[in-house]
Design an enzyme around this catalytic site. Structure first.
Site, PDB file in Angstrom:
ATOM      1  N   HIS A 136       0.235   4.405  -2.565  1.00 20.23           N
ATOM      2  CA  HIS A 136      -0.004   5.781  -2.110  1.00 20.23           C
ATOM      3  C   HIS A 136       1.121   6.708  -2.556  1.00 20.23           C
ATOM      4  CE1 HIS A 136      -3.523   5.877   0.795  1.00 20.23           C
ATOM      5  NE2 HIS A 136      -3.548   4.695   0.246  1.00 20.23           N
ATOM      6  N   ASP A 137       2.340   6.189  -2.579  1.00 23.07           N
ATOM      7  CA  ASP A 137       3.438   7.024  -3.063  1.00 23.07           C
ATOM      8  C   ASP A 137       3.203   7.382  -4.526  1.00 23.07           C
ATOM      9  OD1 ASP A 137       5.871   8.372  -3.233  1.00 23.07           O
ATOM     10  OD2 ASP A 137       6.933   6.570  -3.887  1.00 23.07           O
ATOM     11  N   GLY A 148       3.557  11.138  -8.197  1.00 20.21           N
ATOM     12  CA  GLY A 148       4.382  10.104  -8.817  1.00 20.21           C
ATOM     13  C   GLY A 148       5.193   9.311  -7.813  1.00 20.21           C
ATOM     14  N   PRO A 154      -8.464   7.779  -4.892  1.00 25.48           N
ATOM     15  CA  PRO A 154      -9.901   7.523  -4.808  1.00 25.48           C
ATOM     16  C   PRO A 154     -10.280   7.187  -3.364  1.00 25.48           C
ATOM     17  CG  PRO A 154      -8.841   6.006  -6.369  1.00 25.48           C
ATOM     18  CD  PRO A 154      -7.754   6.815  -5.736  1.00 25.48           C
ATOM     19  N   HIS A 185      -6.309  -5.799  -2.889  1.00 22.91           N
ATOM     20  CA  HIS A 185      -7.155  -5.977  -1.701  1.00 22.91           C
ATOM     21  C   HIS A 185      -7.389  -7.453  -1.385  1.00 22.91           C
ATOM     22  CE1 HIS A 185      -8.810  -1.572  -2.001  1.00 22.91           C
ATOM     23  NE2 HIS A 185      -7.565  -1.628  -1.591  1.00 22.91           N
ATOM     24  N   THR A 186      -6.686  -8.330  -2.022  1.00 18.44           N
ATOM     25  CA  THR A 186      -6.667  -9.745  -1.634  1.00 18.44           C
ATOM     26  C   THR A 186      -5.860  -9.947  -0.352  1.00 18.44           C
ATOM     27  OG1 THR A 186      -6.171 -11.986  -2.374  1.00 18.44           O
ATOM     28  CG2 THR A 186      -4.630 -10.292  -3.052  1.00 18.44           C
ATOM     29  N   SER A 200       7.803  10.638  -2.008  1.00 16.47           N
ATOM     30  CA  SER A 200       7.325  11.813  -1.258  1.00 16.47           C
ATOM     31  C   SER A 200       6.514  11.383  -0.033  1.00 16.47           C
ATOM     32  CB  SER A 200       6.486  12.728  -2.157  1.00 16.47           C
ATOM     33  OG  SER A 200       5.474  11.998  -2.813  1.00 16.47           O
ATOM     34  N   VAL A 209       0.368  10.025  -5.580  1.00 15.60           N
ATOM     35  CA  VAL A 209       0.498  11.424  -5.180  1.00 15.60           C
ATOM     36  C   VAL A 209       1.883  11.908  -5.629  1.00 15.60           C
ATOM     37  CG1 VAL A 209       0.410  13.046  -3.247  1.00 15.60           C
ATOM     38  CG2 VAL A 209      -0.974  10.960  -3.177  1.00 15.60           C
ATOM     39  N   ARG A 211       0.817  -1.214   0.000  1.00 18.67           N
ATOM     40  CA  ARG A 211       0.000   0.000   0.000  1.00 18.67           C
ATOM     41  C   ARG A 211       0.854   1.269   0.000  1.00 18.67           C
ATOM     42  NH1 ARG A 211      -4.052   2.340   4.313  1.00 18.67           N
ATOM     43  NH2 ARG A 211      -5.429   3.496   2.920  1.00 18.67           N
TER      44      ARG A 211
END
Ligand code: HEM
Ligand code: NAG
Ligand code: NAG
Ligand code: NAG
Ligand code: NAG
Ligand code: NAG
Length: 325
Positions: free
Chosen positions: A66-67, A72, A164, A194-195, A76, A70, A62
């Site tokens: 998320h990196d 690229g 999202p 999400h598995t 960050s 946002v 995850r």
């Protein structure tokens, strides 16, 4: 040693010829010459951390998502806030993005081995792969490298224009993925992440207890499953977690698509994949493990190339939590 060095570099050339159109300036074996132990070190540390905490795999996967979504894939997300700046990791969607300490461990070890050479962004990309691969004891996909690190991290950018939300509908999901250059195929394949992993009752609140503001349940959840979730979330504590793939939340497999088609997808954003004829069809195809693994690998390569900094752009951070001075 010497021959394995040549082998590594010959392989690199051959693959570079095959993969000319990977784009984004990333390569296989980018650190072949400058840090030959890179892949071994990342695997070593990641595997030992996942072995001692089976929940760590999901967290590291995850972090990469998320990196990348946002600013690229520029690490960050790893930057800490300062007295004058609130960083991405403070934003609400990050509440349970963890595993930063694993990245720190890897970085520390790499700085001993080959100082100021390997970017934090590449560590994140590779650790995400190795975290998932631990279960199979072989690399589940290839990771293109050569990313460089950004020095800007803004909590205000970790918002629903980039990431999202769990209540996004199909139109919104498709739009946000398209904005990152990702297709509906990528959306469906990557949602398969999400598995593994868990969520929290707070994320599900409205879906389970007040869907239209009348104390009702989202009718798109299978009723007996909704009842189980409502019971679990009736008086949650901070520690209450909900497995996203209830029967196999520690196993990286295609089971997610099976439960999704039984209307047991945890989020509206999961269930939404059934609301479009093309993505609904893909959720059926991806129930076959080999199809899932193949497409997930491909889509991870696409995701891992979002707005990357390469060449002379960005920097190689010395510490993953702070930009170089
Ligand atoms: C399609 C849009 C997506 C939405 C709306 C979404 C949303 C969420 C939410 C709300 C959580 C639970 C957070 C919590 O309760 O703590 C979560 C967990 C997770 N997400 Fe997603 N996600 C999406 C796509 C992805 C992608 C593309 C990946 C990776 C390729 C991913 C990997 C994960 C993982 C592994 C977890 C579990 C984390 C853990 O167990 O600590 N997600 N996601
Ligand atoms: C892997 O980790 C073990 C102990 O955790 C260490 O002894 C070994 O040297 C490491 N190997 C590499 C290549 O870093
Ligand atoms: C999807 O969600 C967006 C944003 O909440 C909303 O504007 C749009 O009308 C929704 N689309 C559909 C088809 O429900
Ligand atoms: C359910 O939603 C409605 C409308 O948003 C709100 O007025 C009401 O307070 C909510 N009920 C609960 C129990 O949260
Ligand atoms: C961020 O990095 C760029 C180089 O990529 C550099 O020009 C700029 O000065 C840096 N900004 C800060 C605030 O460190
Ligand atoms: C892991 C992490 O940094 N989580 C942060 C997410 O955002 C909240 C604020 O909403 C912080 O308190 C967490 O520390």
């Amino acid at each position: 040693m010497r021959s394995s060095f040549y082998f590594c570099c010959v392989t690199l050339v051959v693959l570079a010829l095959i993969e000319v159109c990977t784009g984004a300036g990333l390569k296989l074996n980018f650190y072949c010459k400058t840090c030959p132990q890179f892949e071994k070190i990342v695997k070593n540390i990641t595997w030992s951390r996942v072995a001692s905490d089976p929940r760590m795999g999901a967290k590291l996967l995850r972090v990469h998502y998320h990196d990348c979504f946002v600013r690229g894939c520029d690490a960050s997300l790893l930057l800490d806030s300062t007295s004058t700046n609130v960083a991405e990791k403070e934003a609400r969607p990050n509440l349970s993005v963890l595993g930063f300490d694993v990245i720190d461990d890897i970085k520390t070890r790499l700085e001993e081995e080959c100082p100021e050479t390997v970017s934090c962004a590449d560590i994140v990309a590779l650790a995400a792969r190795d975290a998932v691969s631990f279960q199979y004891k072989r690399p589940m996909w290839k990771v293109w490298t050569g990313r460089r690190d950004g020095n800007i991290s803004l909590a205000t950018e970790a918002n629903n224009d980039n990431l999202p939300s769990a209540s996004s509908n199909f139109t919104t999901l498709r739009q946000l993925f398209a904005r990152k250059g990702l297709s509906v195929m990528d959306l469906v394949a990557l949602s398969g992440a999400h598995t593994i992993g868990v969520s929290h009752c707070g994320v599900l609140g409205r879906r389970l207890f007040n869907f239209t503001g009348k104390g009702d349940v989202d009718p798109s959840i299978e009723p007996s499953y909704a009842e189980i979730l409502r019971t679990k979330c009736s008086s949650p504590t901070r520690e209450t977690t909900i497995d996203m793939d209830p029967e196999s939340s520690l196993s990286f497999d295609s089971h997610y698509y099976r439960i999704l088609n039984q209307k047991k997808g945890l989020f509206q954003s999961d269930a939404a994949l059934l609301n479009n004829p093309i993505s609904a069809k893909l959720t059926k195809l991806l129930q076959r493990p080999n199809v899932f693994f193949t497409y997930f690998a491909r889509s991870m390569r696409h995701m891992g190339a979002i707005d990357v900094l390469t060449g002379k752009d960005g920097e190689i951070r010395k510490q993953c939590r702070v930009p170089n001075a």
